[in-house]
Scaffold this active site. Sequence first.
Site, PDB file in Angstrom:
ATOM      1  N   SER A  13       0.991  -1.280   0.033  1.00  0.00           N
ATOM      2  CA  SER A  13      -0.099  -0.046   0.024  1.00  0.00           C
ATOM      3  C   SER A  13       0.856   1.244  -0.163  1.00  0.00           C
ATOM      4  CB  SER A  13      -0.893  -0.223   1.090  1.00  0.00           C
ATOM      5  OG  SER A  13      -0.467   0.174   2.443  1.00  0.00           O
ATOM      6  N   LEU A  97      18.698  -5.728   6.262  1.00  0.00           N
ATOM      7  CA  LEU A  97      19.694  -5.859   5.215  1.00  0.00           C
ATOM      8  C   LEU A  97      21.087  -5.714   6.025  1.00  0.00           C
ATOM      9  CD1 LEU A  97      18.072  -3.737   2.685  1.00  0.00           C
ATOM     10  CD2 LEU A  97      18.525  -6.153   2.418  1.00  0.00           C
ATOM     11  N   HIS A 113       8.963   2.586   9.173  1.00  0.00           N
ATOM     12  CA  HIS A 113       8.732   1.967  10.117  1.00  0.00           C
ATOM     13  C   HIS A 113       7.370   2.567  10.804  1.00  0.00           C
ATOM     14  CE1 HIS A 113       9.040  -1.060  13.186  1.00  0.00           C
ATOM     15  NE2 HIS A 113       9.128  -0.169  13.909  1.00  0.00           N
ATOM     16  N   GLU A 182       1.284   6.749   7.202  1.00  0.00           N
ATOM     17  CA  GLU A 182       2.584   6.415   6.577  1.00  0.00           C
ATOM     18  C   GLU A 182       2.505   6.931   4.978  1.00  0.00           C
ATOM     19  OE1 GLU A 182       4.242   2.224   8.343  1.00  0.00           O
ATOM     20  OE2 GLU A 182       2.186   2.074   7.017  1.00  0.00           O
TER      21      GLU A 182
END
Length: 198
Positions: A13, A97, A113, A182
């Site tokens: 999204s 990562l 986040h 977000e």
Amino acid sequence: MKQLAVFISGSGSNLQALIDAIRAGELEARIVVVVSNRANAYGLVRAEKAHLPTLYFPLKAYREAGQSREAYDADLAEMTLAYQPDLVVLAGWMHVLSPAFLGRFPGRVLNLHPALPGQFAGTHAIQRAYEAFQRGEIDQTGVMVHWVIPEVDAGPVVATATVPLQAGDSLADLEARVHATEHRLLVEAIRSVDPVEK
Ligand code: GAR
């Protein structure tokens, strides 16, 4: 014009928010590749619908061949570099990562986040914030975008936004509020940053 590599693992999204903002002329950027570590990530469908290049790159094959996580990260970096992104945007990418990847993109990897800096690092952050609210420990949560370092969901903060918690909220209510925040914050953060020279 910023060239973005967007990394996803799920619904996408936030990828969609970037696609929409670029289309609307609200974000001067181009998505040069969408990378997923999961074959069934709905974000891959969103990418294909928007005619964006996609790369499905699972860890499983490396594990089965007895290869290290660093080997996966190094190859992922090589494949991503081929698209020449200015920024790598982790938008729901649920792999940590290592320096084998990060070292190839110094100062150029952003992570989104669903919590405020220093809170609820890792998975299920929204649910953990919701539970902390039920226990009376917090009265707000939030969202952040930060530069990525090897430590999970930590690193220099680019942008934050708070999200109120309200009595009577269901977890789904809170999730919807966090995701809406977000979608706005990720666009703003990408607009605001200056990636280091390639
Ligand atoms: C987002 O809430 C993002 O912040 C979170 O995954 C979700 C992806 O949603 N990322 C993390 O938790 C990273 N630790 P989306 O696939 O719909 O964009």
